[in-house]
Design a protein around this motif. Structure first.
Motif, PDB file in Angstrom:
ATOM      1  N   ALA A  20       5.323 -31.668  95.991  1.00 59.86           N
ATOM      2  CA  ALA A  20       4.076 -30.944  96.248  1.00 59.86           C
ATOM      3  C   ALA A  20       4.334 -29.569  96.842  1.00 59.86           C
ATOM      4  CB  ALA A  20       3.185 -31.760  97.181  1.00 59.86           C
ATOM      5  N   SER A  21       5.432 -29.404  97.575  1.00 59.93           N
ATOM      6  CA  SER A  21       5.742 -28.127  98.217  1.00 59.93           C
ATOM      7  C   SER A  21       6.665 -27.252  97.384  1.00 59.93           C
ATOM      8  CB  SER A  21       6.370 -28.372  99.589  1.00 59.93           C
ATOM      9  OG  SER A  21       7.530 -29.176  99.471  1.00 59.93           O
ATOM     10  N   ALA A  22       7.463 -27.853  96.506  1.00 57.39           N
ATOM     11  CA  ALA A  22       8.398 -27.090  95.660  1.00 57.39           C
ATOM     12  C   ALA A  22       8.866 -27.976  94.515  1.00 57.39           C
ATOM     13  CB  ALA A  22       9.593 -26.617  96.485  1.00 57.39           C
ATOM     14  N   PRO A  23       9.227 -27.385  93.368  1.00 50.96           N
ATOM     15  CA  PRO A  23       9.755 -28.185  92.253  1.00 50.96           C
ATOM     16  C   PRO A  23      10.959 -29.002  92.701  1.00 50.96           C
ATOM     17  CG  PRO A  23       9.274 -25.962  91.526  1.00 50.96           C
ATOM     18  CD  PRO A  23       9.119 -25.958  93.022  1.00 50.96           C
ATOM     19  N   LEU A  24      11.093 -30.189  92.121  1.00 54.63           N
ATOM     20  CA  LEU A  24      12.113 -31.145  92.569  1.00 54.63           C
ATOM     21  C   LEU A  24      13.035 -31.521  91.409  1.00 54.63           C
ATOM     22  CD1 LEU A  24      13.121 -33.045  94.860  1.00 54.63           C
ATOM     23  CD2 LEU A  24      11.470 -34.732  94.034  1.00 54.63           C
ATOM     24  N   LEU A  25      14.328 -31.500  91.660  1.00 57.39           N
ATOM     25  CA  LEU A  25      15.334 -31.948  90.689  1.00 57.39           C
ATOM     26  C   LEU A  25      15.974 -33.226  91.214  1.00 57.39           C
ATOM     27  CD1 LEU A  25      17.234 -31.641  88.231  1.00 57.39           C
ATOM     28  CD2 LEU A  25      18.687 -30.176  89.675  1.00 57.39           C
ATOM     29  N   ILE A  26      15.917 -34.282  90.412  1.00 56.83           N
ATOM     30  CA  ILE A  26      16.524 -35.570  90.778  1.00 56.83           C
ATOM     31  C   ILE A  26      17.667 -35.840  89.805  1.00 56.83           C
ATOM     32  CG2 ILE A  26      16.148 -38.038  91.109  1.00 56.83           C
ATOM     33  CD1 ILE A  26      13.156 -37.409  91.405  1.00 56.83           C
ATOM     34  N   ILE A  27      18.876 -35.983  90.327  1.00 57.58           N
ATOM     35  CA  ILE A  27      20.050 -36.226  89.480  1.00 57.58           C
ATOM     36  C   ILE A  27      20.598 -37.620  89.787  1.00 57.58           C
ATOM     37  CG2 ILE A  27      22.356 -35.465  88.828  1.00 57.58           C
ATOM     38  CD1 ILE A  27      21.606 -32.671  89.735  1.00 57.58           C
ATOM     39  N   ILE A  28      20.683 -38.447  88.750  1.00 56.69           N
ATOM     40  CA  ILE A  28      21.260 -39.792  88.874  1.00 56.69           C
ATOM     41  C   ILE A  28      22.541 -39.813  88.042  1.00 56.69           C
ATOM     42  CG2 ILE A  28      20.899 -42.255  88.521  1.00 56.69           C
ATOM     43  CD1 ILE A  28      17.906 -41.750  88.732  1.00 56.69           C
ATOM     44  N   GLU A  29      23.676 -39.874  88.729  1.00 55.32           N
ATOM     45  CA  GLU A  29      24.968 -39.823  88.049  1.00 55.32           C
ATOM     46  C   GLU A  29      25.419 -41.218  87.608  1.00 55.32           C
ATOM     47  OE1 GLU A  29      26.724 -37.267  87.239  1.00 55.32           O
ATOM     48  OE2 GLU A  29      26.484 -35.620  88.667  1.00 55.32           O
ATOM     49  N   ASP A  30      26.192 -41.257  86.521  1.00 55.33           N
ATOM     50  CA  ASP A  30      26.885 -42.479  86.078  1.00 55.33           C
ATOM     51  C   ASP A  30      25.930 -43.657  85.899  1.00 55.33           C
ATOM     52  OD1 ASP A  30      29.376 -41.197  86.085  1.00 55.33           O
ATOM     53  OD2 ASP A  30      29.650 -41.566  88.218  1.00 55.33           O
ATOM     54  N   GLY A  31      24.930 -43.457  85.039  1.00 52.11           N
ATOM     55  CA  GLY A  31      23.969 -44.519  84.768  1.00 52.11           C
ATOM     56  C   GLY A  31      24.611 -45.781  84.228  1.00 52.11           C
ATOM     57  N   HIS A  32      25.795 -45.669  83.604  1.00 54.30           N
ATOM     58  CA  HIS A  32      26.488 -46.844  83.057  1.00 54.30           C
ATOM     59  C   HIS A  32      26.964 -47.780  84.162  1.00 54.30           C
ATOM     60  CE1 HIS A  32      29.161 -43.380  83.514  1.00 54.30           C
ATOM     61  NE2 HIS A  32      30.072 -44.231  83.927  1.00 54.30           N
ATOM     62  N   TRP A  33      26.983 -47.306  85.402  1.00 57.17           N
ATOM     63  CA  TRP A  33      27.355 -48.157  86.534  1.00 57.17           C
ATOM     64  C   TRP A  33      26.133 -48.616  87.328  1.00 57.17           C
ATOM     65  CZ3 TRP A  33      31.756 -44.384  88.273  1.00 57.17           C
ATOM     66  CH2 TRP A  33      32.875 -44.588  87.459  1.00 57.17           C
ATOM     67  N   GLY A  34      24.948 -48.286  86.868  1.00 58.30           N
ATOM     68  CA  GLY A  34      23.738 -48.600  87.606  1.00 58.30           C
ATOM     69  C   GLY A  34      23.429 -50.087  87.631  1.00 58.30           C
ATOM     70  N   ASP A  35      22.872 -50.555  88.741  1.00 58.25           N
ATOM     71  CA  ASP A  35      22.444 -51.949  88.816  1.00 58.25           C
ATOM     72  C   ASP A  35      21.109 -52.101  88.095  1.00 58.25           C
ATOM     73  OD1 ASP A  35      20.123 -51.995  91.085  1.00 58.25           O
ATOM     74  OD2 ASP A  35      21.630 -50.470  91.516  1.00 58.25           O
ATOM     75  N   ASP A  36      20.741 -53.316  87.771  1.00 58.26           N
ATOM     76  CA  ASP A  36      19.553 -53.572  86.951  1.00 58.26           C
ATOM     77  C   ASP A  36      18.275 -53.069  87.606  1.00 58.26           C
ATOM     78  OD1 ASP A  36      21.105 -54.704  85.003  1.00 58.26           O
ATOM     79  OD2 ASP A  36      20.795 -56.763  85.663  1.00 58.26           O
ATOM     80  N   THR A  37      18.152 -53.222  88.924  1.00 62.57           N
ATOM     81  CA  THR A  37      16.929 -52.797  89.604  1.00 62.57           C
ATOM     82  C   THR A  37      16.775 -51.278  89.554  1.00 62.57           C
ATOM     83  OG1 THR A  37      17.045 -54.688  91.097  1.00 62.57           O
ATOM     84  CG2 THR A  37      15.651 -52.861  91.775  1.00 62.57           C
ATOM     85  N   SER A  38      17.851 -50.555  89.772  1.00 61.94           N
ATOM     86  CA  SER A  38      17.795 -49.093  89.702  1.00 61.94           C
ATOM     87  C   SER A  38      17.432 -48.635  88.293  1.00 61.94           C
ATOM     88  CB  SER A  38      19.137 -48.489  90.123  1.00 61.94           C
ATOM     89  OG  SER A  38      19.449 -48.830  91.449  1.00 61.94           O
ATOM     90  N   LEU A  39      18.051 -49.272  87.283  1.00 64.48           N
ATOM     91  CA  LEU A  39      17.775 -48.899  85.899  1.00 64.48           C
ATOM     92  C   LEU A  39      16.347 -49.268  85.496  1.00 64.48           C
ATOM     93  CD1 LEU A  39      21.175 -49.967  84.297  1.00 64.48           C
ATOM     94  CD2 LEU A  39      20.366 -47.638  84.709  1.00 64.48           C
TER      95      LEU A  39
END
Length: 209
Positions: A20-39
């Protein structure tokens, strides 16, 4: 399941509030190692942020797609909530630019050195970086006159393979660290931290070190 929905809602509310105060960049690295809940959360996040100044960037390796990641990508495609950019291996020019950036070289890196690194690594950025680290630790590349220089190309001990690069890095570790690394390698690419702790008998702080 109820707690998970509450957590998802809290995360979404928090991220939207930040944007709301400024544009936001969210970076999620190495999705191939992600757990099921995060994915599971990623497609939900992608749908909810479409009307907010938020950019979500997810990186993953195509050759290491897990069932959870495949489902995540399918959900993103189904909701038309993503654009996929395939990154190719570096060519000679890009390899030269990466080397120059790492060592803050203003002048172009010599072609013979770039060619040797590119041939060994096949333009893989991760392998380029690891090979350069080996050359620094072995003294092939060293600081001088406020910058970096290297031995003549015929005196450089450039690893013959990526495997050799990794072996050289691990040989510089302490014996306890190598033992721990061997146990982790047997456990597989992904393993539970508690399992490693049970196998070694180390405390959490000792493993983290």
């Amino acid at each position: 399941e109820s707690d998970k929905r509450k957590l998802f809602t809290a995360l979404l509310t928090f991220l939207v509030h930040l944007s709301a105060s400024a544009p936001l960049l969210i970076i999620i690295e190495d999705g191939h190692w992600g757990d099921d809940t995060s994915l599971e959360f990623i497609p939900l996040l992608a749908r909810q942020i479409s009307h907010h100044p938020i950019l979500l960037l997810l990186t993953f390796r195509h050759d290491e797609l897990t069932p959870g990641l495949r489902h995540c990508l399918a959900e993103l495609d189904r909701g038309r909530a993503s654009t996929e950019l395939v990154l190719t291996r570096f060519d000679l020019g890009e390899t030269q630019a990466m080397i120059a950036t790492i060592f803050a070289q203003e002048k172009p890196v010599q072609t013979e050195f770039v060619a040797a690194i590119h041939q060994l690594t096949d333009g893989n950025p991760f392998f380029i970086e690891e090979t350069l680290k080996v050359l620094v630790t072995s003294g092939g590349i060293f600081p001088a006159f406020g910058g970096w220089t290297r031995k003549p190309i015929d005196e450089l001990q450039i690893p013959r393979s990526v495997e050799d690069t990794v072996q050289r890095r691990t040989q510089r570790l302490s014996q306890p660290a190598r033992t721990l690394l061997n146990l982790a390698a047997v456990a597989g690419r992904r393993f539970d931290f508690n399992l490693l702790q049970a196998l070694t008998g180390y405390t959490e702080s000792e493993l983290a070190m």
